[in-house]
Design a protein around this motif. Sequence first.
Motif, PDB file in Angstrom:
ATOM      1  N   VAL A  17       0.862  -1.179   0.000  1.00  0.00           N
ATOM      2  CA  VAL A  17       0.000   0.000   0.000  1.00  0.00           C
ATOM      3  C   VAL A  17       0.902   1.234   0.000  1.00  0.00           C
ATOM      4  O   VAL A  17       1.853   1.319   0.769  1.00  0.00           O
ATOM      5  N   THR A  18       0.602   2.188  -0.886  1.00  0.00           N
ATOM      6  CA  THR A  18       1.455   3.363  -1.049  1.00  0.00           C
ATOM      7  C   THR A  18       1.114   4.513  -0.115  1.00  0.00           C
ATOM      8  O   THR A  18       1.804   5.517  -0.101  1.00  0.00           O
ATOM      9  N   GLY A  19       0.039   4.390   0.644  1.00  0.00           N
ATOM     10  CA  GLY A  19      -0.349   5.443   1.576  1.00  0.00           C
ATOM     11  C   GLY A  19      -1.849   5.638   1.579  1.00  0.00           C
ATOM     12  O   GLY A  19      -2.601   4.821   1.049  1.00  0.00           O
ATOM     13  N   ILE A  20      -2.270   6.737   2.196  1.00  0.00           N
ATOM     14  CA  ILE A  20      -3.688   7.087   2.280  1.00  0.00           C
ATOM     15  C   ILE A  20      -3.859   8.413   1.547  1.00  0.00           C
ATOM     16  O   ILE A  20      -3.106   9.354   1.775  1.00  0.00           O
ATOM     17  N   GLU A  21      -4.847   8.488   0.662  1.00  0.00           N
ATOM     18  CA  GLU A  21      -5.101   9.706  -0.099  1.00  0.00           C
ATOM     19  C   GLU A  21      -6.560  10.109   0.018  1.00  0.00           C
ATOM     20  O   GLU A  21      -7.439   9.257   0.019  1.00  0.00           O
ATOM     21  N   VAL A  22      -6.802  11.397   0.125  1.00  0.00           N
ATOM     22  CA  VAL A  22      -8.157  11.929   0.097  1.00  0.00           C
ATOM     23  C   VAL A  22      -8.462  12.225  -1.364  1.00  0.00           C
ATOM     24  O   VAL A  22      -7.699  12.921  -2.033  1.00  0.00           O
ATOM     25  N   THR A  23      -9.547  11.663  -1.867  1.00  0.00           N
ATOM     26  CA  THR A  23      -9.814  11.663  -3.295  1.00  0.00           C
ATOM     27  C   THR A  23     -11.204  12.163  -3.641  1.00  0.00           C
ATOM     28  O   THR A  23     -12.068  12.293  -2.779  1.00  0.00           O
ATOM     29  N   ARG A  24     -11.403  12.397  -4.925  1.00  0.00           N
ATOM     30  CA  ARG A  24     -12.716  12.684  -5.487  1.00  0.00           C
ATOM     31  C   ARG A  24     -13.336  11.365  -5.933  1.00  0.00           C
ATOM     32  O   ARG A  24     -12.616  10.400  -6.170  1.00  0.00           O
ATOM     33  N   GLN A  25     -14.632  11.345  -6.094  1.00  0.00           N
ATOM     34  CA  GLN A  25     -15.300  10.165  -6.616  1.00  0.00           C
ATOM     35  C   GLN A  25     -14.949  10.006  -8.089  1.00  0.00           C
ATOM     36  O   GLN A  25     -15.053  10.948  -8.866  1.00  0.00           O
ATOM     37  N   GLY A  26     -14.514   8.825  -8.461  1.00  0.00           N
ATOM     38  CA  GLY A  26     -14.186   8.551  -9.849  1.00  0.00           C
ATOM     39  C   GLY A  26     -15.400   8.048 -10.608  1.00  0.00           C
ATOM     40  O   GLY A  26     -16.432   7.739 -10.024  1.00  0.00           O
ATOM     41  N   ARG A  27     -15.240   7.963 -11.905  1.00  0.00           N
ATOM     42  CA  ARG A  27     -16.316   7.465 -12.754  1.00  0.00           C
ATOM     43  C   ARG A  27     -15.777   6.389 -13.666  1.00  0.00           C
ATOM     44  O   ARG A  27     -14.713   6.534 -14.245  1.00  0.00           O
ATOM     45  N   ARG A  28     -16.524   5.334 -13.772  1.00  0.00           N
ATOM     46  CA  ARG A  28     -16.195   4.267 -14.706  1.00  0.00           C
ATOM     47  C   ARG A  28     -16.980   4.488 -15.984  1.00  0.00           C
ATOM     48  O   ARG A  28     -18.067   5.051 -15.965  1.00  0.00           O
ATOM     49  N   LYS A  29     -16.430   4.014 -17.076  1.00  0.00           N
ATOM     50  CA  LYS A  29     -17.170   4.060 -18.332  1.00  0.00           C
ATOM     51  C   LYS A  29     -18.294   3.041 -18.249  1.00  0.00           C
ATOM     52  O   LYS A  29     -18.121   1.949 -17.712  1.00  0.00           O
ATOM     53  N   ILE A  30     -19.434   3.392 -18.765  1.00  0.00           N
ATOM     54  CA  ILE A  30     -20.590   2.497 -18.751  1.00  0.00           C
ATOM     55  C   ILE A  30     -20.667   1.796 -20.105  1.00  0.00           C
ATOM     56  O   ILE A  30     -20.636   2.434 -21.152  1.00  0.00           O
ATOM     57  N   TYR A  31     -20.765   0.505 -20.067  1.00  0.00           N
ATOM     58  CA  TYR A  31     -20.881  -0.299 -21.274  1.00  0.00           C
ATOM     59  C   TYR A  31     -22.217  -1.015 -21.264  1.00  0.00           C
ATOM     60  O   TYR A  31     -22.704  -1.410 -20.230  1.00  0.00           O
TER      61      TYR A  31
END
Length: 121
Positions: A44-58
């Motif tokens: 594990v490279t650490g802890i990051e505070v992130t935004r919600q990501g989006r996956r492509k919808i198929y």
Amino acid sequence: DSHPVKWATARKWLGKVLKILTAEPWPTGVLLNVNLPDVTAGRVTGIEVTRQGRRKIYSEFSFGTDPRGEPYYWIGAQRREGHYRRGSDLEAVGRGAVSVTPLTMDLTHEPTLRKLRARFL
């Protein structure tokens, strides 16, 4: 223990994450989404505070059987890995980081709400 790597990673990292998250109050209606990468605890490279990501919808169609033996059909939103926006939960977890993302259940787009209210009055 069907996923010993995942459990070991969770045991090592979740305590630290929860200690930080429970140290202060959060606004009403805010959910904190924590994702752990599928790597060993030491990778594990650490802890990051992130935004919600989006996956492509198929628009794919799949068929399966659930644990009770009942058939199910799954349409769309198939999981396809790809390149995700920098700073998103998907990108961080893909690099081996634990991601912490503040979310809200109110998905209302306020600028459009105000614009529509003005048009319908």
